[in-house]
Enzyme design. Structure first.
Site, PDB file in Angstrom:
ATOM      1  N   ASP A 300      -0.574  20.128  42.622  1.00  0.00           N
ATOM      2  CA  ASP A 300      -1.751  20.285  41.784  1.00  0.00           C
ATOM      3  C   ASP A 300      -2.967  20.331  42.706  1.00  0.00           C
ATOM      4  O   ASP A 300      -2.878  20.062  43.906  1.00  0.00           O
ATOM      5  CB  ASP A 300      -1.856  19.177  40.727  1.00  0.00           C
TER       6      ASP A 300
HETATM    7  C1  BGC Z   1      -5.090  20.923  36.884  1.00  0.00           C
HETATM    8  C2  BGC Z   1      -3.974  21.919  36.729  1.00  0.00           C
HETATM    9  C3  BGC Z   1      -4.508  23.311  36.961  1.00  0.00           C
HETATM   10  C4  BGC Z   1      -5.126  23.373  38.328  1.00  0.00           C
HETATM   11  C5  BGC Z   1      -5.655  24.736  38.697  1.00  0.00           C
HETATM   12  C6  BGC Z   1      -5.864  21.119  38.155  1.00  0.00           C
HETATM   13  O1  BGC Z   1      -7.022  20.356  38.171  1.00  0.00           O
HETATM   14  O2  BGC Z   1      -4.561  19.627  36.810  1.00  0.00           O
HETATM   15  O3  BGC Z   1      -3.384  21.799  35.487  1.00  0.00           O
HETATM   16  O4  BGC Z   1      -3.491  24.256  36.810  1.00  0.00           O
HETATM   17  O5  BGC Z   1      -6.205  22.459  38.375  1.00  0.00           O
HETATM   18  O6  BGC Z   1      -6.764  25.073  37.981  1.00  0.00           O
END
Ligand code: BGC
Length: 766
Positions: A300
């Site tokens: 993530d």
């Molecule tokens: C989130 C994810 C997301 C990623 C990219 C993160 O902060 O937890 O779910 O896909 O950002 O935007």
């Protein structure tokens, strides 16, 4: 041309290919396109041509970092990233969107790097791209798997036309905590429903053939147990046992994997003391070994470097080492793989085989997408123009929006509204809002593009409609990136709202949360109506009791006062671009509401976490009216305000007694059936739900577990028999070692219209 027909063995062919590559400096797309060797093999061959730096580059994902169609950055971070891109040190980018921009970055990767390996372009296509469908928890309320799949299909269609080929969806985190803002992104609290929806969404995004230019790779996230963060506070600690992991958390991930999901994303939380990103048990032992998963895992955002703050790694180098060993294949925005993996290999701290494995997984997905055949396949300006916002996509968004609405209360049949002769007052800032209904995670959609309730209602011309905004809901900026401020003091709009309410036959009050009050980083401790809305509701109620409360929200709300006093309540979530049209069709009865809650609504935030599949405890019931020593609250009931699976219709369904058609032993499956009759005056849909209760087991089982459902449409007076099959799969469970077991004993089987049904029969498994 089928290459294998020309050459005798694939091995010979591979040999020829390798020789060709040896003499060529860049990768031959055309040659690959014509071959029939597997993506796996192709990835392996390409891998053998790569330097260690190039391999690590494939594991590096950058966020969009400059205006790609403008001049190149000349200094700073963006300049460095630009150089990395040119040097083949970037495998993927996220948040680059639109054909022109995607084309520009792809061109650099393909034409300026040594091997010309195309980028995989990721984006959070969570519930639509430009055209927005209901937030995922709302879609889950439809229990309509076909419509959910179609919605994901449309999202893939629209986003792929804008250059995107990978979505960070579906989010399949089970959560029981309405305080957690991210419940809006998931399918609610139940692993069975969550698994069905995970499958539908993966199929919708990826289609039958990933190499077509309108299907995109999906991503099951966040692995794992992110939805169990303590206190519902985002990014918080998670501590759950194996049985909860296997029975509650894992099932939708397994379903996504079985549906062929190409990627997984790990999660921000620690699980039992080990951050998910550095968790070898989760990513290697369970996902890649036990489940034999052959796609790749992306971290993530920044979660590799966050292991330092977690107190799990010493520094960036240590974090990169731990993450790679644990099975995180791609680094989203931590920059640590690029910075440290080479040194870590040189120092013998990580094995090159781990890097090879990660890169092979990433390349394989790129081959499967067909990016090597044509890296610009998603970059057609004409197609982008034709598809963006097309009628087909909007029609599907309206369809699922109607199906997502849940009728929570309808005393005295205030709904459906008459089509003429009534004076309807519409009140609430959200009623005219054209941005909030888009919900959170709608990064590509433009503000002010949703049909508001006011607009939707105005299409019906037969009634007199007056509108008062009432008090503002928010103050200042409403953006994805900044903290939202709610109006908690200014009541200057009350007066006008009260005046129009007095004159009306019916008052529609559109209240609830702004679209940016739920989502990532949007946890709340108070889940009542935000700001001065509760007070407004009570003031209006004093002058006119004929109120229809239309809720906009991204999580279950605690609305006990409304439930006691307001005759009609409609759960309308954040329904996306077509929001107002969908709500108006339901209010006027052109669509008979059919949604059912995918998550329990508490009476009071103090009951949270509250969920239907709870354990009974040793003291479930009060031994007497004055008794204290049983499992309860002194100031509130144990039961929810609205249970999981609950939702009304403008018609009524009657359930017959449950029949078991054959007896059950370990070798046979059992059929249970029930007759459902529409005893009302309108055609309507009902979600028939089957729950089981395993009365005693070597590990205690929940008081109810959803194990089947069917969405039926019945004409007035019509009766249908619904059959469910029960097998080992429905009656067994995972033990504390993650082993699937089936135990003999007594079961109760329930079939009804929500999780509190008492329509049951018993079954002994011998
Ligand atoms: C989130 C994810 C997301 C990623 C990219 C993160 O902060 O937890 O779910 O896909 O950002 O935007």
């Amino acid at each position: 041309m089928n290459v294998l027909k020309k050459y005798k063995t694939p091995l010979f062919f591979i040999g020829v290919l390798s020789v060709l590559w040896f003499f060529e400096s860049s990768f031959s797309y055309k040659y690959e396109a014509d071959s029939i060797i597997s993506s796996d093999k192709k990835a392996e061959i390409l891998l053998s041509k790569m330097t260690l730096e190039e391999k690590i580059g494939q594991m590096n994902q950058y966020n969009g970092f400059w205006d790609f169609t403008g001049p190149s950055p000349k200094s700073g971070d963006a300049e460095k990233k630009h150089q990395d891109l040119k040097n083949g040190l970037v495998g993927s980018m996220l948040n680059v969107r639109g054909v022109k921009d995607v084309m520009a970055v792809q061109k650099i990767a393909v034409e300026e790097t040594r091997l010309g390996i195309p980028l995989i372009i990721g984006f959070d296509v969570i519930h639509g791209y430009k055209t927005i469908s209901p937030i995922p928890i709302a879609e889950a309320a439809s229990w309509d798997l076909e419509a959910i799949q179609k919605s994901a299909e449309m999202a893939a269609l629209e986003s792929s036309a804008a250059g995107i080929n990978w979505t960070f969806a579906p989010m399949v985190d089970i959560s029981r905590d309405a305080r957690w803002g991210r419940v809006m992104e998931g399918a609610g609290e139940d692993p069975f429903l969550g698994s069905k929806i995970a499958t539908a969404r993966v199929k919708g995004f990826q289609g039958e053939n990933l190499s077509l230019n309108f299907t995109i790779a999906a991503c099951a996230k966040h692995f794992a147990a992110y939805g169990f963060s303590e206190g519902g506070r985002d990014y918080n600690t998670v501590d759950v046992g194996t049985s909860t992991l296997y029975n509650m958390v894992f099932p939708p991930f397994i379903a996504a994997k079985d549906a062929g999901v190409k990627t997984f994303m790990n999660s921000f939380n620690e699980l039992n003391g080990i951050p998910a990103t550095g968790n070898e048990y989760l990513q290697r032992d369970v996902l890649k070994e036990e489940w034999n998963y052959d796609g790749f895992v992306v971290s993530d955002w920044g979660s590799i470097s966050e292991m330092i703050a977690h107190g799990y790694t010493k520094d960036g180098s240590h974090a990169a080492e731990i993450a790679l060993i644990a099975g995180s294949d791609m680094d989203m925005e931590s920059y640590l793989y690029l910075a440290h993996l080479k040194n870590l290999v040189d120092e013998d701290k990580v094995e090159i085989a781990l890097i090879d494995d990660a890169v092979k997984r990433i390349l394989k997905v790129k081959f499967e997408l067909g990016l090597f055949d044509d890296p610009y396949k998603y970059c057609d300006l004409k197609r982008e123009e034709e598809i963006t916002g097309s009628k087909e996509i909007n029609d599907a968004a309206l369809d699922i929006a109607k199906k997502s609405i849940v009728l929570l209360k309808n005393e005295g049949n205030l709904l459906p509204l008459k089509k003429e002769g009534q004076h309807i007052a519409i009140i609430g800032a959200l009623a005219s809002d054209k941005t909030s209904p888009l919900g959170n995670w709608r990064l590509a959609a433009d503000d002010d593009t949703a049909i508001s309730v006011l607009e939707g209602m105005s299409k019906y011309k037969g009634n007199l409609i007056s509108y008062s905004k009432g008090p503002d809901l928010t103050i200042g900026k409403t953006e994805f990136i900044t903290q939202l401020k709610i109006n908690t003091g200014d009541k200057s709009g009350f007066k006008e709202a009260i005046t129009i309410a007095k004159e009306a036959d019916i008052v529609l009050m559109v209240l609830g949360e702004h679209g940016f009050q739920s989502g990532e980083g949007r946890s709340r401790t108070d889940i009542g109506l935000p700001g001065v809305q509760q007070e407004l509701l009570e003031e209006i109620f004093k002058v006119n009791k004929n109120i229809v409360l239309i809720l906009n929200n991204g999580r279950p709300l605690a609305i006990s006062w409304a439930d006691e006093n307001i005759p009609s309540i409609v759960e309308a979530w954040q329904l996306g671009t077509q929001s107002g049209n969908a709500i108006a069709e339901v209010l006027y009865g052109d669509y008979n509401p059919s949604g059912k809650l995918p998550m329990t609504f508490p009476r009071n935030v103090g009951q949270v976490p509250i969920y239907y599949n709870y354990k009974n405890t040793g003291r479930p019931n009060s031994p007497g009216p004055e008794s204290v020593f049983w499992s309860h609250y002194n100031d509130e009931k144990n039961t929810p305000l609205y249970p999981f699976g609950y939702g009304l219709s403008y018609t009524t369904f009657n359930y017959g007694t449950i029949k078991i058609t054959n007896s059950f032993d370990l070798d046979q499956k059992i059929t249970v059936s029930v007759a459902i009759t529409n005893i009302g005056k309108r055609k309507g849909k009902e979600v028939v739900q089957l729950y089981i209760r395993d009365k005693y087991a070597s590990i205690t089982r929940p008081v109810k577990e959803l194990k089947g459902f069917e969405l039926l449409e019945l004409l007035p007076g019509e009766k249908k028999i619904v059959d469910f099959e029960l097998t080992e799969k429905e009656l067994g469970f995972y033990d504390n070692d993650g082993e699937w077991i089936l135990e003999k004993g007594d079961f109760e089987i329930f079939i009804g219209g929500n999780s509190q049904t008492n329509n049951k029969t018993t079954l002994e498994l011998k």
